[in-house]
Design an enzyme around this catalytic site. Structure first.
Site, PDB file in Angstrom:
ATOM      1  CG  ASP A 475      -2.184   0.753   1.083  1.00 40.90           C
ATOM      2  OD1 ASP A 475      -2.308   1.508   0.101  1.00 40.90           O
ATOM      3  OD2 ASP A 475      -3.061   0.616   1.956  1.00 40.90           O
ATOM      4  CG  ASP A 545      -9.281   2.538  -0.588  1.00 42.51           C
ATOM      5  OD1 ASP A 545      -8.827   1.412  -0.807  1.00 42.51           O
ATOM      6  OD2 ASP A 545      -8.703   3.375   0.139  1.00 42.51           O
TER       7      ASP A 545
HETATM    8  C1  DGJ Z   1      -5.813   1.925   1.910  1.00 44.93           C
HETATM    9  C2  DGJ Z   1      -6.160   0.714   1.100  1.00 44.93           C
HETATM   10  O1  DGJ Z   1      -6.589   1.080  -0.159  1.00 44.93           O
HETATM   11  C3  DGJ Z   1      -7.206  -0.086   1.855  1.00 44.93           C
HETATM   12  O2  DGJ Z   1      -7.616  -1.170   1.093  1.00 44.93           O
HETATM   13  C4  DGJ Z   1      -6.621  -0.529   3.169  1.00 44.93           C
HETATM   14  O3  DGJ Z   1      -5.556  -1.418   2.939  1.00 44.93           O
HETATM   15  C5  DGJ Z   1      -6.149   0.674   3.960  1.00 44.93           C
HETATM   16  N1  DGJ Z   1      -5.287   1.516   3.186  1.00 44.93           N
HETATM   17  C6  DGJ Z   1      -5.439   0.243   5.217  1.00 44.93           C
HETATM   18  O4  DGJ Z   1      -4.899   1.282   5.885  1.00 44.93           O
END
Ligand code: DGJ
Length: 727
Positions: A475, A545
């Site tokens: 991430d 997301d």
């Molecule tokens: C952002 C990601 O896109 C989410 O799927 C998740 O992993 C969060 N970060 C966790 O902090």
């Protein structure tokens, strides 16, 4: 594939699909002649001399007006008033460069590019590369242009290398990966823009006189703008018309520039953004740009997408992942965020196992002392006591259940509240004389520093080795600010953003090489870094997301313009949806996620029995159809940006099976139903569709009439077509 005619200076790159022609003028100036459908040869130059326009100065030693030509590698300062592809500042302050032909080579295959992601060849006879060197008339700075053409793809891969062979330093202020002047023609430009949770909006507008700039200066390719654009003729649709597609194999700052001059020449450029960019070139030093891929299609936007999909799938994504069936995963993030313990996780994983999921992913919150997003980034050691039995115990149990186990990392970041920050405050990217801007309570690590990269490599390796993990979600949750490295001299501060990206590539190539069995999925708050650079190491990326199925229609549709469905992480989440509060049926949610790399991101224990049955059935069906769904040819049929519907079809190579996805967004009174004409089938074959036999020709020319129920928003259908015979 590449012909060079020394008497005329014409260089013709061609395969059965495209031709790309450039010409070296007698004075050594490089001219762009043509890019488009395959030509047998190029003999038109005498008929194609551009008119010299009004007030255009002429190169005195060459009788050529740079401002009137279609240039192949334009520099500034000598009469070409459009944006240059290359700009340097000499030791004496001069901004001039006059680049002339020096030498060329035609090589089999494709030379390796050190330190940057790249397209590759499997065997040398599948591609040829033109290596064309230009030299400045004064400074002994050499610019080498690389063009690779594959036998099988309607694409040209370009990149540039600059070498300072002089005795004094020079500074590079601007260097594109590709620049091309297209001959006068009306164009529209198509871009993919957006923001967090609404990535990949398709936007189209006519190219007017003047300059259009699409870019990211966020240190990452960004959700706001994908490093891509297409120039299309105004009549081009999804299914027909000319498309010139441009994309950058890069994950940092970039610029796409489309400049139409008053004489209707259109200059198209793509490369690293020059804001806050400069590169110090000592004598003997060299600089390489990222690669750009230029794709031509006469078959509309779908035609362009399929070329991108093929070349990405076959010659960019590491071979070990190609055609690898991507596991169906269950991720705990939307179910628990940071609030989990062993029992809660195992319940979710067990429910995943019961429906047939193959991989359990533990997301954020397992390390340091992280119970929210304010701490611990950088401390890649297990959170003591959070999981009874520890990560090792969890991993063992998951493995015992026959599932794979994955973990979330955000390696590029540091929290101020972390052991790492307390030990190494100077590892943060910032100018210590200013208070740095903060994003999600975190800062970027200075990846230009080898010590930082070594630390991350060792920490991540230690976790992989100890816990035994099969998958990593990588991430990256904030853009770059305070672009200053305490560890670089003043005259190299313009290099920081690019050096950061080079550092990132160095780290991920080391890790992915050491752990080839680990599947890596990229992520940057969803699709904030969905680009070809990351795909060269990580074959799939968390697309957004936003897990709402209806929002995803647009996000996945837009993303598919460039990236194949095997690269798009797509998860079924709870209803009401966390991001938009929308209620959708399990069928609609599963249909949308099935057209990417299917996963589940919810607490499966909270589903109704009927929904669990639907999930089981879909997981089983997905496994049966997985090769087709992940690697088949995807053709978009109806755009959610233009209609109340979204539809696409995925067809296998032999046109034996196809899966059609159709969603109607809002119910409408007295609705007008437009037949859905399929594409990509064998017109001579018959297909079984929902118990009936129809001809491929009928399905494509007449179409299916799908009539959604009158009173149901967000209605969706997935249809499987099986070939039954052919005449
Ligand atoms: C952002 C990601 O896109 C989410 O799927 C998740 O992993 C969060 N970060 C966790 O902090």
């Amino acid at each position: 594939m590449i012909d060079y005619e020394p008497t005329t200076g014409v260089i013709h790159l061609h395969n059965q699909l495209i031709s790309y022609v450039l010409q070296i003028e007698p004075n050594g100036v490089l001219i762009h002649r043509y890019w488009g459908p395959n030509l047998r040869h190029w003999r038109l130059d005498a008929l194609n001399q551009p008119e010299r326009t009004g007030q255009t100065p002429v190169l005195a030693d060459a009788d050529i007006a740079l401002g009137s030509i279609c240039a192949e590698w334009p520099g500034g300062g000598q009469g070409d008033y459009r944006y240059p592809a290359f700009q340097m500042r000499q030791h004496n302050g001069s901004p001039l460069a006059s680049l002339r032909f020096k030498a060329l080579q035609i090589r089999e295959g494709k030379p390796v590019l050190e330190g940057l992601p790249q397209f590759f060849v499997v065997s040398d006879d599948e591609a040829e590369t033109l290596v064309l060197t230009l030299t400045d008339t004064t400074t002994a700075v050499e610019v080498t242009l690389y063009y690779t053409i594959y036998r099988a793809f309607a694409s040209i891969i370009r990149r540039v290398e600059v070498r300072n062979l002089g005795a004094v330093p020079v500074r590079l202020d601007e260097i594109m990966s590709a620049s091309i002047d297209l001959r006068p023609q009306a164009f529209d430009v198509i871009q993919l823009n957006g923001d967090w949770a609404r990535e990949a909006n398709v936007e189209r507008e006519p190219v007017h006189t003047g300059t259009k700039v699409l870019r990211s200066n966020r240190g990452m390719s960004s959700a706001q703008q994908n490093p891509f654009f297409a120039l299309v003729t105004p009549e081009t649709t999804e299914q027909s018309g000319e498309v010139f597609g441009f994309a950058l194999v890069y994950s940092g700052n970039f610029i796409c520039r489309i400049e139409k001059d008053p004489n209707a020449l259109v200059r198209a450029q793509i490369g690293i953004d020059s804001e806050n960019f400069s590169w110090h070139l000592d004598p003997g030093a060299q600089f390489e740009t990222p690669e750009a891929v230029l794709t031509y299609s006469e078959a509309g936007l779908n035609g362009m997408s399929q070329i991108f999909h093929q070349i990405i799938g076959q010659r960019l994504i590491p071979t070990r992942y190609q055609h690898m069936e991507r596991p169906i995963l269950v991720n705990n993030w939307e179910a628990t965020t940071f609030n989990f313990d062993r029992e809660r996780l195992l319940k979710i994983a067990k429910a995943g196992q019961a429906v047939g999921a193959e991989l359990f992913v533990l997301d954020d919150g397992w390390f340091g002392h992280r119970d929210d997003d304010t701490s611990s980034l950088g401390d890649w050691v297990e959170y003591p006591g959070k999981l009874q039995g520890g990560l090792v115990g969890l991993s063992k149990t998951i493995h015992r259940w026959g599932m794979k186990f994955g973990l979330w990392f955000e390696p590029e970041m540091i929290s101020q509240n972390s052991q790492l920050y307390r030990t190494h405050p100077d590892w943060r990217l910032c100018d210590p004389s200013y208070t740095p801007a903060v994003g999600r309570h975190q800062y970027l690590l200075d990846l230009t520093m080898p010590a930082v990269r070594d630390y991350l490599f060792e920490r991540i390796s230690a976790v992989i080795d100890l816990v035994g993990i099969d998958y990593i979600k990588w991430d990256m949750n904030r853009p770059m600010t305070d672009v200053f490295s305490c560890h670089l001299p003043a005259d190299q501060q313009g290099e920081v953003a690019h050096r950061y990206v080079l550092g990132l590539y160095a780290l991920i190539s080391r890790l992915t090489a050491r752990y080839p069995q680990v599947l890596f999925e990229g992520c940057a708050s969803g699709g904030g870094r969905f680009d070809m650079g990351m795909l060269a190491y990580m074959p799939q990326i968390w697309t957004s997301d936003n897990t709402d199925a209806i929002a995803r229609l647009r996000i996945q549709y837009g993303t598919s313009l460039i990236y194949p469905q095997s690269t798009m992480g797509a998860h079924v989440s709870a209803a009401p949806n966390e991001q938009v509060g929308r209620m959708t049926t399990i069928e609609t949610r599963q249909n949308v996620a099935t057209s990417g790399v299917l996963g589940y991101e919810l607490d499966l224990t909270e589903l109704t029995t009927a929904d669990v049955d639907a999930v089981k059935a879909r997981v089983k069906q997905y496994k049966q159809l997985r090769q087709l769904l992940q690697y088949g040819r995807m053709i978009r049929l109806r755009s959610p940006f233009e209609t109340n519907e979204a539809s696409w079809v995925i067809v296998d190579e032999t046109q034996t099976q196809a899966v059609v996805f159709f969603t109607r967004v809002l119910a409408q009174a007295n609705q007008l139903v437009m037949p859905l004409k399929l594409a990509g089938l064998d017109a001579r074959a018959d297909y079984r569709v929902e118990g009936r036999i129809c001809g491929g020709d009928e399905l494509m020319s007449v179409g299916l009439t799908l009539t959604p129920p009158r009173h149901q928003d967000f209605w969706s259908k997935m249809l499987v077509l099986e070939r039954v015979s052919s005449d």
